[in-house]
Design a protein around this motif. Sequence first.
Motif, PDB file in Angstrom:
ATOM      1  N   LYS A 185       0.810  -1.216   0.000  1.00 11.23           N
ATOM      2  CA  LYS A 185       0.000   0.000   0.000  1.00 11.23           C
ATOM      3  C   LYS A 185       0.845   1.267   0.000  1.00 11.23           C
ATOM      4  O   LYS A 185       0.483   2.260  -0.631  1.00 11.23           O
ATOM      5  CB  LYS A 185      -0.978  -0.002   1.170  1.00 11.23           C
ATOM      6  CG  LYS A 185      -0.354   0.103   2.537  1.00 11.23           C
ATOM      7  CD  LYS A 185      -1.451   0.120   3.600  1.00 11.23           C
ATOM      8  CE  LYS A 185      -0.869   0.404   4.966  1.00 11.23           C
ATOM      9  NZ  LYS A 185      -1.897   0.285   6.022  1.00 11.23           N
ATOM     10  N   ALA A 186       1.998   1.232   0.629  1.00  9.54           N
ATOM     11  CA  ALA A 186       2.811   2.446   0.691  1.00  9.54           C
ATOM     12  C   ALA A 186       3.174   2.946  -0.701  1.00  9.54           C
ATOM     13  O   ALA A 186       3.267   4.146  -0.943  1.00  9.54           O
ATOM     14  CB  ALA A 186       4.073   2.183   1.492  1.00  9.54           C
ATOM     15  N   THR A 188       4.797  13.219  -1.381  1.00 10.84           N
ATOM     16  CA  THR A 188       5.735  12.090  -1.337  1.00 10.84           C
ATOM     17  C   THR A 188       4.976  10.835  -0.921  1.00 10.84           C
ATOM     18  O   THR A 188       3.937  10.910  -0.284  1.00 10.84           O
ATOM     19  CB  THR A 188       6.847  12.340  -0.303  1.00 10.84           C
ATOM     20  OG1 THR A 188       6.224  12.507   0.981  1.00 10.84           O
ATOM     21  CG2 THR A 188       7.630  13.592  -0.630  1.00 10.84           C
ATOM     22  N   PHE A 189       5.548   9.685  -1.299  1.00 11.72           N
ATOM     23  CA  PHE A 189       4.914   8.423  -0.918  1.00 11.72           C
ATOM     24  C   PHE A 189       5.957   7.306  -0.962  1.00 11.72           C
ATOM     25  O   PHE A 189       7.143   7.552  -1.182  1.00 11.72           O
ATOM     26  CB  PHE A 189       3.746   8.113  -1.854  1.00 11.72           C
ATOM     27  CG  PHE A 189       4.160   7.823  -3.273  1.00 11.72           C
ATOM     28  CD1 PHE A 189       4.587   8.857  -4.115  1.00 11.72           C
ATOM     29  CD2 PHE A 189       4.144   6.523  -3.774  1.00 11.72           C
ATOM     30  CE1 PHE A 189       4.962   8.587  -5.434  1.00 11.72           C
ATOM     31  CE2 PHE A 189       4.526   6.255  -5.089  1.00 11.72           C
ATOM     32  CZ  PHE A 189       4.934   7.294  -5.917  1.00 11.72           C
ATOM     33  N   GLY A 190       5.490   6.075  -0.746  1.00 10.18           N
ATOM     34  CA  GLY A 190       6.400   4.934  -0.731  1.00 10.18           C
ATOM     35  C   GLY A 190       6.938   4.712   0.672  1.00 10.18           C
ATOM     36  O   GLY A 190       6.831   5.583   1.539  1.00 10.18           O
ATOM     37  N   THR A 220      10.175   7.880  -0.106  1.00  7.06           N
ATOM     38  CA  THR A 220      11.343   8.182  -0.967  1.00  7.06           C
ATOM     39  C   THR A 220      10.914   8.518  -2.390  1.00  7.06           C
ATOM     40  O   THR A 220      11.751   8.767  -3.248  1.00  7.06           O
ATOM     41  CB  THR A 220      12.272   6.959  -1.029  1.00  7.06           C
ATOM     42  OG1 THR A 220      11.467   5.831  -1.413  1.00  7.06           O
ATOM     43  CG2 THR A 220      12.884   6.698   0.333  1.00  7.06           C
ATOM     44  N   LYS A 221       9.615   8.444  -2.659  1.00  7.99           N
ATOM     45  CA  LYS A 221       9.146   8.806  -3.999  1.00  7.99           C
ATOM     46  C   LYS A 221       8.255  10.038  -3.912  1.00  7.99           C
ATOM     47  O   LYS A 221       7.699  10.358  -2.849  1.00  7.99           O
ATOM     48  CB  LYS A 221       8.384   7.637  -4.630  1.00  7.99           C
ATOM     49  CG  LYS A 221       9.283   6.457  -4.937  1.00  7.99           C
ATOM     50  CD  LYS A 221       8.566   5.316  -5.609  1.00  7.99           C
ATOM     51  CE  LYS A 221       7.810   4.452  -4.619  1.00  7.99           C
ATOM     52  NZ  LYS A 221       7.185   3.267  -5.286  1.00  7.99           N
ATOM     53  N   GLY A 222       8.131  10.721  -5.021  1.00 10.26           N
ATOM     54  CA  GLY A 222       7.309  11.932  -5.012  1.00 10.26           C
ATOM     55  C   GLY A 222       6.644  12.168  -6.340  1.00 10.26           C
ATOM     56  O   GLY A 222       6.862  11.454  -7.320  1.00 10.26           O
ATOM     57  N   PHE A 276      -0.346   5.669 -11.118  1.00  8.65           N
ATOM     58  CA  PHE A 276       0.040   6.580 -10.030  1.00  8.65           C
ATOM     59  C   PHE A 276      -0.372   5.987  -8.693  1.00  8.65           C
ATOM     60  O   PHE A 276      -1.246   5.119  -8.641  1.00  8.65           O
ATOM     61  CB  PHE A 276      -0.670   7.926 -10.200  1.00  8.65           C
ATOM     62  CG  PHE A 276      -0.189   8.727 -11.371  1.00  8.65           C
ATOM     63  CD1 PHE A 276       1.000   9.444 -11.297  1.00  8.65           C
ATOM     64  CD2 PHE A 276      -0.925   8.771 -12.553  1.00  8.65           C
ATOM     65  CE1 PHE A 276       1.435  10.193 -12.385  1.00  8.65           C
ATOM     66  CE2 PHE A 276      -0.492   9.518 -13.636  1.00  8.65           C
ATOM     67  CZ  PHE A 276       0.694  10.230 -13.559  1.00  8.65           C
ATOM     68  N   PRO A 277       0.221   6.486  -7.636  1.00  5.44           N
ATOM     69  CA  PRO A 277      -0.357   6.199  -6.323  1.00  5.44           C
ATOM     70  C   PRO A 277      -1.657   6.992  -6.233  1.00  5.44           C
ATOM     71  O   PRO A 277      -1.780   8.037  -6.863  1.00  5.44           O
ATOM     72  CB  PRO A 277       0.690   6.748  -5.352  1.00  5.44           C
ATOM     73  CG  PRO A 277       1.362   7.843  -6.107  1.00  5.44           C
ATOM     74  CD  PRO A 277       1.403   7.376  -7.537  1.00  5.44           C
TER      75      PRO A 277
END
Lengths: 343, 343, 638, 638
Positions: free
Chosen positions: B227-228, B241-243, B247-249, B295-296
């Motif tokens: 889910k992250a 940001t996510f992950g 560490t991702k954006g 995408f997230p």
Amino acid sequence: MSMTSPMSPLPVLSAKDLASDQEVRWCPGCGDYSILAQMKKALATLGIAREKMVFISGIGCSSRFPYYMNTYGFHSIHGRAPTLATGLKVARPDLHVWVITGDGDGLSIGGNHLIHAIRRNVDLKIVLFNNEIYGLTKGQYSPTSRIGTRTKSSPLGSIDNPLRPLSVAIGAEATFVARTIDVDINHLTEVLKRASAHKGTAFIEIYQNCKIFNDGVFEYATDKSIKADNTLYLEHGKPLTFGKDRTKGIRLHGLNPEVVALGNGITADDLLIHDERAEEPSLAYLLSRMVYPRFPECVGIFRCVEHPTYEDLLTKQLEDVQRSKGRGKLEDLFTSDDVWTVE
Amino acid sequence: MSMTSPMSPLPVLSAKDLASDQEVRWCPGCGDYSILAQMKKALATLGIAREKMVFISGIGCSSRFPYYMNTYGFHSIHGRAPTLATGLKVARPDLHVWVITGDGDGLSIGGNHLIHAIRRNVDLKIVLFNNEIYGLTKGQYSPTSRIGTRTKSSPLGSIDNPLRPLSVAIGAEATFVARTIDVDINHLTEVLKRASAHKGTAFIEIYQNCKIFNDGVFEYATDKSIKADNTLYLEHGKPLTFGKDRTKGIRLHGLNPEVVALGNGITADDLLIHDERAEEPSLAYLLSRMVYPRFPECVGIFRCVEHPTYEDLLTKQLEDVQRSKGRGKLEDLFTSDDVWTVE
Amino acid sequence: MTVSNPELEVGASPNGVEELESVTIRFAGDSGDGMQLAGTQFTNASAVLGNDISTLPDFPAEIRAPAGTLAGVSGFQVHFSSRDIHTPGDSLNTLVAMNPAALKTNLKDLQSGGILIVNADAFGASDLHKAGYKTNPLEDGSLKGYRVIKVPINKLNREAVAEVKLSPREADRCKNFFALGLVYWLYERPVEPTLRWIRDKFGKNPAVLEANTRTLKAGYNFGETTETMPVHYRVAKAQTKPGRYRKITGNEALAIGLVTATQLANLPLVYATYPITPASDILHYLADMKRFGVRTVQAEDEIAAMGMAIGASFGGSLGVTATSGPGICLKSEAIGLAVMTELPVIIIDVQRGGPSTGLPTKTEQADLLQAMFGRNGECPACIVAPASPADCFNMIFEAVRLAVTFMTPVFFLSDGYLANGAEPWMIPKIDSLPQIVVKHPTEPNGNGNGQQAFLPYKRDARLVRQWAIPGTAGLEHRIGGLEKEDVTGNVSYDPLNHEHMVGIRAKKIANIANEIPLLTVNGPEEGDLLVIGWGGTYGAILSAGERAQHKGHKVATAHLRYLNPMPKNTEEVLRRYKKVLAPELNAGQLRMLLRAYFLVDVIGLNKTQGRPFLVSEIEEKIAQVLAEKRGASATVKV
Amino acid sequence: MTVSNPELEVGASPNGVEELESVTIRFAGDSGDGMQLAGTQFTNASAVLGNDISTLPDFPAEIRAPAGTLAGVSGFQVHFSSRDIHTPGDSLNTLVAMNPAALKTNLKDLQSGGILIVNADAFGASDLHKAGYKTNPLEDGSLKGYRVIKVPINKLNREAVAEVKLSPREADRCKNFFALGLVYWLYERPVEPTLRWIRDKFGKNPAVLEANTRTLKAGYNFGETTETMPVHYRVAKAQTKPGRYRKITGNEALAIGLVTATQLANLPLVYATYPITPASDILHYLADMKRFGVRTVQAEDEIAAMGMAIGASFGGSLGVTATSGPGICLKSEAIGLAVMTELPVIIIDVQRGGPSTGLPTKTEQADLLQAMFGRNGECPACIVAPASPADCFNMIFEAVRLAVTFMTPVFFLSDGYLANGAEPWMIPKIDSLPQIVVKHPTEPNGNGNGQQAFLPYKRDARLVRQWAIPGTAGLEHRIGGLEKEDVTGNVSYDPLNHEHMVGIRAKKIANIANEIPLLTVNGPEEGDLLVIGWGGTYGAILSAGERAQHKGHKVATAHLRYLNPMPKNTEEVLRRYKKVLAPELNAGQLRMLLRAYFLVDVIGLNKTQGRPFLVSEIEEKIAQVLAEKRGASATVKV
Ligand SMILES: Cc1ncc(C[n+]2csc(CCOP(=O)(O)OP(=O)(O)O)c2C)c(N)n1
Ligand SMILES: Cc1ncc(C[n+]2csc(CCOP(=O)(O)OP(=O)(O)O)c2C)c(N)n1
Ligand code: SF4
Ligand code: SF4
Ligand SMILES: [Mg+2]
Ligand SMILES: [Mg+2]
């Protein structure tokens, strides 16, 4: 199932061929007259046979439109035209189907059918005559009337925020979205041609003047002396410029558009470039949010992308199973459960 | 017209106080249970008297919700909850009114009422339980089901493009727009609190798992292991940001969002900054377009701006005329036309 | 009870066999227990065996209630017989109760002395509590008066599937087949059809296939080998008309009938609908018939579905929509449009308990007057109603015929009982089916200001207009919801034209009476009492009438499958009897029409319990009516 | 004709005066000619003069048709009298025709020998062509048989306003006032009220004010001073009951009545609606009554409006919605919800020509059966209908009383004729108006599992539940559209409870009959014929009945203002007459109900021309019915 009979004339039509024998009945000076004229002009050029064209409308002054076209037509009930058109297109993908609606017909009672036709991407050309008023019922405010509009039903001014027709359509991911103006006859004709060339739901908002109940609401966009400053004609791949001699432009500041004057340092390269083919509708949405007087209002094609249509996908499913499993026989249907025989 | 009777308890409530005496009837494992629990938790903290709360729903599994709340409640008819809620709020601005709906109830049959409640900015909290299926009628695809969803009514896969609930709401310029997930109980509780604090229409989409007919559609957003990477928790004023370890954006490229990995040159400053208070809804719209797997998917508050509510504007019009012209007397009404007397 | 090891005692069964004419059995258990499946399988087995059958599934409310609760109980009743039967049976000879809740909610329907098979493993303290039992009915003696057979089904089922690799949950899911096997033995049903079904269904899942097979056989053997069972029973073949048969539910018959009628008429079928209980299954069937060229659309709501049907019919397909009462409300404005534009569309109303949302899973027939009058203005439409599940095939065929022959919307009034109930259906010979001929004009039919033109409202002798469709050159025309000038179809506000058109629309529907069968009676051609009904009450009325006839009463029954217009001889038939009784699952809607049309003092028998009539209920009313004196002035309070 | 200069001849008129009892006059012209205004002003003048009046505006179709065409003609008819009258008049004594189209469409209604005032300036070749005249009727002798007065109104009007600074178009717009002035003289009406109106209306526009004033006077003087006019006429005051009066239309009376009833009941009023002809004006009036605390909402559609009304009533306001037939279709599902939840709401149906979109601007009364039966399931609601424009005040008052007293939706069936027609209304004394008492409970009314609780479906002796509203501590409860358990209001699928509730809902509505006035007759208490009607046909039926009575026939008339339930003595009244006739502007809807309820062979007189009955039409039917023999077995074909 194409029904064009062999002896049907080659589709070389004049605008006159598209006029029905019914006396046109709108108030003198109504913007609907111009739209009717341009529609006939545009359709005559398409090389589509008249009998293949169908106009389906709801209820309203605008919705009387089909009676005046010498094509197949259906003046249905209030707000439901997109549903009849969807049913027709599902049954007859071969037809060229137009939906004529108003701001009340299409966005008040009919709002749900509109967004569902759009999201299914049924191959319909939906033309919404936006006069920001209920004309036929003699002048109540509509879902597109600006806040504070005084009408019989809002004597102290309307208090409902208006819907922006294009924002709603883009919210439902319309594949073709455009805006034009009743009195800009060349642009109007062009937009109608572009719409009919689009495969999928084409949604067109037309600013239309109601002479009797809302005269002049669009003056800022039609009055020779000021319209250049209040309208922005979109061109694919070109920077957003407007004003006399197009000396002004729209620049993005983050996600917010801002009006800038070209010159002293600011060039066309700094401006937002229009891309009607952008896969993501965010640009189209942003443009639909530009509202007079803060911004010039965009006219032209906001969005035009190709997606499969509902009726094609449905037809494909039918053809695929029939290819793989063979066309169904009634016998198979009858015996789809255990069968026993009594002698 | 507040009806709180003097002897009403000080609104210090526990979640238990908000439970009605009705046995809760959803399938074992249904996401609705969690939503019910968090709702009670959230409301207990608000300091609002129980008798001031009203839950109005349409029809669907989700719409059984009001029966389980020990508040005033109305289980209305399919798709129409926003209309009853609007009428109630117009009559009783003093009440705290929630609308409970589903993806079918709110976006299929009820889509039009939803956008009109939203555009009027009636002070309602609208919670849409999105399980991407018709639960109560035993499993047909819904307007939010992804293309290709196989159900009893779409054995070869659905062919209608889904509506994105938040895009539709933003198309109607909702002043408060949020998304959360049934199993993320803390976030869910927070969002419900934020919604009830908002003055105006608050629209909340909740990803809700239908254990029986659509189990696991939201696994990408709920499964611990992944889910992250598939969800992005929005925070006002912060970069997107996510992950794991964030560490991702998301970076903007023109108007198109793109996923970037932070590091080697790319820093948080390059990322899109979330602004839930942006006056223009374009950012919120763009975020609503981010869809898994490309995408997230964003969760949290997409938009939260203050606009006057419909019922306040209406009340103000009443108060203003009564102040300027005085409260109406029946005599004036009776004699509003020429009067003559017969002796 | 302790169970002796089956292995030891295989061989001749110690029990005798008893011959029965008819048996009614009900499988009852938790929604999760697979009772609908067990019932369906039992029905198939009985049908294949040659019994006449009639079934009645009884679903709980839509949402699955917590396991073991009263609200969660699901039942399936099967009536099977060696003579021809018309109802699912009034009371039960045998009840299978898989848990205490099932026992509690169903026991009242079991005849005294009836066989009660209970899953003894499901009567633990918490099970009893969920069902609201203070004491255990298996022990407190409250069940004396029944032939109780306590079977530890969970345990025996687990043993039966022990060697198959399954999780305990999966294993337990098989237990309905153990119970089924036991009952198969009890009534001498063949297990083969069910074994075949298991093979087809679980082909991809060998473990489950094996487990279900084993437990079904184990159940059967258990019956054969344990002395605790009473004698077992035989129900002989019914003397049914020779032919090929299948079991069919009303919704199946309707879907199959629609496809058959339209294919024979060369009419493309567009089915647009919005899901609603109990009509949704029709969509599920038709959505799976794309091989037959059926186009289904799941619309955004009922209004849209109706609009789509009209649009499809305008295009030359047959537009069909289905819903239940609340949906008819929503469609009504568009139905008016179909009446005004005189297009053929079929509106299926699978009636359920009302008013408002009402009782979605329960049956009722209270939408008749809505179909008649539920639109603004004078807005006549044709109405037909099937009499039994299999009759849905015949009557939808009729609906298609009348819609296209008379260019009119046709209501098809089914109900929850017809939709889900099943009976044997004799598979028709295709060429024996009526031909429906559809002609779309290709030439102008008159003159409009000087030159040739198509006049959309020009009519034939029956007052029917032509069905010209888009794509036909030279026939371009416009229609709509405003009043039309006759012949030209132009919008008209002329006072006399309006009155004329109101008359024409009514007359056209009335003309349908010339092309439908006359009303027939079962029983004496004249006499003391006529019992008249419509819709799903046919079987119960017929049976009650026959019982009265056997008792020697001058009682006949008649059934209206055409409600608007009614058969031409309806009044004449009514007047041949001293009294008329109309049993209805509503407050007296047909009764209201008959009284108004014919000034006949029709007596009502009205039930609104969300359930079909019991034959006995009608039987008793007949006796009472025959007994009592009644003056002609009695008035209804509607 | 040449016009001598008025100035010279001012003073005594050469013409004589003739006394008349009643006169019917119609102003007819192009939609742009201001005929509605002229008619309204003439009505005011006559009312203020003390005549009894009744008016009938006749609008063209909604959209303004091209000037000068037949479709563009707009008319306004005024019947004024020195005795009390009930209809706008069957035929015209005087017709004012502003152009050829107006002449052509209206001439048929002018009595032979009637006065015909034509605007001679509007009969040019193109005007005649637009109206489809081959020859000029003013010259081809086709008008002999009428007293034709050709007046060059355009010219005279321009002269009259010559000195005022106006554009030619503005000047011409005044010509309706010239015509009005002329007619004022012809019938001795005072010009003062109109001059006052002009002052109020055009205060901000002195030029227009002056112009209209001058041309009105010029028209008057023209009549007084030219010999070409026949004698002029006087219609004396009517002997009306002493009191204060005003002229009122049905829609005005309805709006005023709603506000009055709710204010006296201390009930906040929420009016939610969606515009539709001919109901929109009610919204326009109420939207302008914010001073009275009225909350109006223009909803997105009729379904929303109905939902809003229900929501408002749930909150303790009175929710009211109005529409016309097509809108009732859309509201019907939600009306069912109001029936199930037993909330007070008022549904106003201003009926128009149907079916479907039909004839939006024309009148009809064909929604009665829709109001009765247009919902799924057994779904009874209360229905009332006003008998005349002013009666809308009384009956909406009744609607409010019954809705809150019985916690039920109430239909109010008006129609296009009642809505727009006008008559004098005696202004009521506030304290003479009935009191409506509303009580919202503040305490629990029973026990739910142990402790005190509010039981929403606990009922009083009349079977009415309590109206507990949100905000009241301790009375929290939930309602909805699923079947309810009586007393507790919990969702219930119990068969017997459902039957019980179906009965309760019906009985509650039936109980209303105990609290409404009995049916009274005008004429003999018993006799050969009863003419019974409902709604806007009251005046025509009453007048026809009185004429028959004057001829010495044993004929009485009765009018049902309460249609569901009907007054308790309805059957008894019907049975006192040998025959019963029901004139209706539909195909026989009340007739259908009376026949079904009472098995009485009610005869129909049915008109569906979008127009009210003429008294003569009913008079003739009465004569015919009295003449003919008729057997009791005659059957209706509905
Ligand atoms: C079910 C129904 N509700 C209401 C109406 C009345 N009505 C007719 S058209 C209309 C709105 C017209 O406004 P719009 O759609 O903007 O069309 P316009 O006349 O402005 O072109 C309304 C409320 C109707 N005909 N049917
Ligand atoms: C007028 C009407 N049409 C259709 C239905 C049947 N129906 C009830 S709930 C529902 C959809 C439920 O789906 P959703 O809103 O997503 O709720 P869920 O059950 O998934 O929570 C439908 C079609 C109905 N009750 N009323
Ligand atoms: S009312 Fe307005 S929109 Fe309608 S026809 Fe007249 S000018 Fe056009
Ligand atoms: S069907 Fe799905 S949504 Fe409905 S209660 Fe069961 S799990 Fe929940
Ligand atoms: Mg408009
Ligand atoms: Mg759902």
